[in-house]
Design an enzyme around this catalytic site. Sequence first.
Site, mmCIF file in Angstrom:
data_model
loop_
_atom_site.group_PDB
_atom_site.id
_atom_site.type_symbol
_atom_site.label_atom_id
_atom_site.label_comp_id
_atom_site.label_asym_id
_atom_site.label_seq_id
_atom_site.Cartn_x
_atom_site.Cartn_y
_atom_site.Cartn_z
ATOM 1 N N ASP A 38 28.096 -53.606 40.382
ATOM 2 C CA ASP A 38 28.776 -54.763 39.798
ATOM 3 C C ASP A 38 28.474 -56.037 40.585
ATOM 4 O O ASP A 38 28.334 -57.116 40.016
ATOM 5 C CB ASP A 38 30.296 -54.528 39.776
ATOM 6 C CG ASP A 38 30.666 -53.469 38.753
ATOM 7 O OD1 ASP A 38 29.810 -53.162 37.894
ATOM 8 O OD2 ASP A 38 31.795 -52.942 38.830
ATOM 9 N N GLU A 114 12.410 -28.761 20.281
ATOM 10 C CA GLU A 114 13.309 -29.834 20.716
ATOM 11 C C GLU A 114 14.612 -29.735 19.938
ATOM 12 O O GLU A 114 14.593 -29.551 18.722
ATOM 13 C CB GLU A 114 12.661 -31.200 20.438
ATOM 14 C CG GLU A 114 11.354 -31.392 21.192
ATOM 15 C CD GLU A 114 10.584 -32.634 20.747
ATOM 16 O OE1 GLU A 114 10.939 -33.218 19.704
ATOM 17 O OE2 GLU A 114 9.645 -33.009 21.461
ATOM 18 N N LYS A 116 17.462 -30.871 17.777
ATOM 19 C CA LYS A 116 17.462 -31.962 16.802
ATOM 20 C C LYS A 116 18.819 -32.651 16.861
ATOM 21 O O LYS A 116 19.836 -32.083 16.464
ATOM 22 C CB LYS A 116 17.207 -31.385 15.403
ATOM 23 C CG LYS A 116 16.997 -32.420 14.334
ATOM 24 C CD LYS A 116 16.556 -31.728 13.045
ATOM 25 C CE LYS A 116 16.267 -32.738 11.964
ATOM 26 N NZ LYS A 116 17.397 -33.632 11.698
ATOM 27 N N ASP A 118 21.873 -35.001 15.950
ATOM 28 C CA ASP A 118 22.432 -35.524 14.710
ATOM 29 C C ASP A 118 22.790 -36.988 14.943
ATOM 30 O O ASP A 118 23.920 -37.327 15.257
ATOM 31 C CB ASP A 118 23.663 -34.711 14.307
ATOM 32 C CG ASP A 118 24.020 -34.935 12.853
ATOM 33 O OD1 ASP A 118 23.202 -35.532 12.130
ATOM 34 O OD2 ASP A 118 25.111 -34.520 12.449
ATOM 35 N N GLU A 173 16.106 -40.686 19.033
ATOM 36 C CA GLU A 173 17.304 -40.543 18.224
ATOM 37 C C GLU A 173 18.465 -41.157 18.987
ATOM 38 O O GLU A 173 18.741 -40.758 20.127
ATOM 39 C CB GLU A 173 17.552 -39.046 17.963
ATOM 40 C CG GLU A 173 18.571 -38.755 16.890
ATOM 41 C CD GLU A 173 17.961 -38.655 15.483
ATOM 42 O OE1 GLU A 173 16.757 -38.965 15.324
ATOM 43 O OE2 GLU A 173 18.709 -38.269 14.564
ATOM 44 N N TYR A 225 11.732 -38.695 21.605
ATOM 45 C CA TYR A 225 11.088 -37.427 21.250
ATOM 46 C C TYR A 225 9.658 -37.584 20.772
ATOM 47 O O TYR A 225 9.022 -36.592 20.371
ATOM 48 C CB TYR A 225 11.902 -36.691 20.185
ATOM 49 C CG TYR A 225 12.126 -37.467 18.904
ATOM 50 C CD1 TYR A 225 13.357 -38.022 18.619
ATOM 51 C CD2 TYR A 225 11.100 -37.631 17.980
ATOM 52 C CE1 TYR A 225 13.567 -38.736 17.452
ATOM 53 C CE2 TYR A 225 11.300 -38.340 16.808
ATOM 54 C CZ TYR A 225 12.543 -38.889 16.557
ATOM 55 O OH TYR A 225 12.749 -39.592 15.407
ATOM 56 N N LYS A 315 16.845 -25.759 10.459
ATOM 57 C CA LYS A 315 18.212 -26.246 10.272
ATOM 58 C C LYS A 315 19.199 -25.094 10.406
ATOM 59 O O LYS A 315 19.084 -24.082 9.716
ATOM 60 C CB LYS A 315 18.360 -26.867 8.884
ATOM 61 C CG LYS A 315 17.647 -28.206 8.709
ATOM 62 C CD LYS A 315 18.412 -29.312 9.405
ATOM 63 C CE LYS A 315 18.030 -30.681 8.917
ATOM 64 N NZ LYS A 315 18.524 -31.007 7.587
ATOM 65 N N CYS A 409 50.101 -34.870 -18.659
ATOM 66 C CA CYS A 409 49.529 -33.572 -18.325
ATOM 67 C C CYS A 409 48.185 -33.437 -19.051
ATOM 68 O O CYS A 409 48.110 -33.654 -20.258
ATOM 69 C CB CYS A 409 50.480 -32.468 -18.773
ATOM 70 S SG CYS A 409 49.738 -30.821 -18.711
ATOM 71 N N CYS A 412 48.682 -30.573 -22.014
ATOM 72 C CA CYS A 412 49.574 -30.673 -23.169
ATOM 73 C C CYS A 412 50.035 -32.111 -23.411
ATOM 74 O O CYS A 412 50.809 -32.365 -24.325
ATOM 75 C CB CYS A 412 50.787 -29.754 -22.979
ATOM 76 S SG CYS A 412 51.849 -30.261 -21.628
ATOM 77 N N CYS A 427 54.195 -31.260 -14.527
ATOM 78 C CA CYS A 427 54.279 -31.296 -15.976
ATOM 79 C C CYS A 427 55.580 -30.591 -16.335
ATOM 80 O O CYS A 427 55.751 -29.413 -16.040
ATOM 81 C CB CYS A 427 53.096 -30.558 -16.603
ATOM 82 S SG CYS A 427 53.337 -30.181 -18.348
ATOM 83 N N CYS A 432 53.915 -25.457 -21.675
ATOM 84 C CA CYS A 432 52.551 -25.948 -21.460
ATOM 85 C C CYS A 432 51.586 -24.762 -21.369
ATOM 86 O O CYS A 432 51.812 -23.828 -20.596
ATOM 87 C CB CYS A 432 52.498 -26.762 -20.170
ATOM 88 S SG CYS A 432 50.848 -27.323 -19.717
#
Length: 681
Positions: A38, A114, A116, A118, A173, A225, A315, A409, A412, A427, A432
């Site tokens: 810092d 490698e 993958k 997301d 990624e 990658y 996958k 409904c 009906c 209903c 019905c």
Amino acid sequence: MADEKATARAKALRDQLNEHNRRYYVLDAPTVSDAEYDLLMNELRALESEYPELLTPDSPTQRVGAPPIEAFGVVEHPLPLLSLGNVFSHEDLEAWHRRVTNLLDGRSFDLVCELKMDGLAMALVYENGVLVTGATRGDGVRGENVTQNIRTIRSVPLRLPPGAPQRFEVRGEVYLSKGGFARINEERAAQGLPLYANPRNSAAGSLRQLDSRITASRPLDIFIYQLGWAEGAVSLPPSHWETMAWLKSLGFRINDLNRHCPALADVIAFVDEWQDKRHDLPYETDGVVIKVNRLDYQAQLGVVGREPRWATAYKYPSVQGTTKLVSIDVNVGRTGSLNPFAVLEPVQVGGVTIRHATLHNEEDVRRKDVRVGDTVIVQRAGEVIPEIVGPVLELRPEGAAPYSLPAECPECHTPIVRPPGEAMAYCPNKACPAQGLELLKHFVSRGAMDIDGVGESLCATLLATGLVSDVAGLYRLTAEQLEQLERMGQKSAANVIAAIAASRDRSLARLIFALGIRHVGSENAELLARQFGSLSALMAAPEDALMSIPGIGPKVAASVIEHFEDEENRRVIAELRATGVRMEDEAQPLSAKATPLAGLEFVFTGRMDRLTRTNAEAMVKELGATAASNVTRKTSYVVAGEDAGSKAERAQQLKIPVLTEEEFLALVSEAKRQVDSTPET
DNA sequence: CGCCCTCGAGTTCC
DNA sequence: CTCGAGGGCG
């Protein structure tokens, strides 16, 4: 004007800070304390504000972001970012490997695996060792210029050591760790903002901030990658694996878990190894990218369409998926409850195709804020039941309206009612047709009268043809009538008739449950049957007699009274009696059964090999124990089958013993042995 | 009256 | 499996 000394000092500070950054964020091995860091940073910031001409694009002060811009510029990718073909199984992978082998005239080749990530694919361009452009993948040819946002990612080097090509592009990624995702959502929840649905969604939102100071506050990270292209006199390594090692030496962050695989068998081992282990990683991965290692082989294999032939993505079965919400339809339940459900564009999640997902009630839809036309995130709750997590707000079409339940409904067309304070709308029409069908289905179901061979479709046909108009009508059916129906031969008709006949002798508890009285499920039906012993006694019982039963309160009692006061219900019960349905239990045998497991409470979870859950529950009840469905402090044992979920976890938290199916069977047979060896009293 | 536990009801896919 | 709501208890 900055003097020479200030210029030199600024450069020295930039170099030092960039190096510390690399050690901290790329190598994960800091050599200075945060406070020292810092101090250097503050000194540089002071210099830059005094002499603005010293501010360079590679300055670490840029990592905190810059004031907002109007819109992102467009970046053309000189070498398009391709997508990858997918494989979903060992067989697919082997087929891909065979194709590649053929294209290479049968020569063997090594590979690189490698993980993958997301996240979001990104192209970074460096000129003379300085990051000049960071762009999203976009459509592969054109992406958005998000350079200012990329600069805020601490593990992206802003300046490279000597030896880098004059101009080149690396690909990587950008992702958000699971922890970072949780933190951002906590903050958003505190501010009342809509939540991000998953880390990927959240990373995308962070990267598309026009105000890069917001991006700077998000803990984004990157794994590189791929080398895209390079200009300038540098001799490049001959393989992908060596290229990655070289990029790492230049200060790029490369995933150490990637592996160089001599042969396909090693690839398969890698894929299998990470199938489960990936869940323990601090970031989300959805598969493995497999690449042919030698670059000359890659060139020979080339590209077909928009996919390279030298790489593929394995996958893993996805736990989540995104799809379009086509419409929100409404189901009518047995009680008349109106339950909205989502009609989805079919999507593969966890190895099955999902087309529908329940939305429970109007409140649920509002709370999740999903609208017709939205792209929604779908997952399988407890690995089984499809559930909508939420919408992807960035993809919401213009004019998508919040959902409200229809006024009538759908079956009906009776106006719906929503009792004040209740979440569910109903209903109110007892006649019905949708309710009639649900009631019939409930009556024949396994836990109720258990009539084999009468399922949803036969129930619907019987009602539609008028062969049956209420549950009692089942018992007046003849084989001849059934044979008139389509796809119903003599044999099946006889089976159905036999199954119906057999159901005349079900226990009183099952009959009470089958009637479909509101608030009376299998447990309350059991209580009522044990208390009254016959349906006529139950029907004659006044409200206070019902209320005096432990477990039955005012609501349940009122519901029972109301059911038996209804003329139509009384008529159906009379019909059932007339067709010979048994309406009382035989007197309980007085001999007290041995109860070696008395006082114990079992909870079953997961799939068992040798027992069904209902069977197992019956076994322990036989021996005097109880079976509950939830794990609480009172639970004595949890019996966990395969794929046991949250219940087994909760048991561990509460330090309740968890038995395997084998251990459970051993415990039961030991208890039975005790019963047999105890002389009858 | 509020909290905790249980039960009821609806649900998807193969 | 999940949510909502009923019932019992402090």
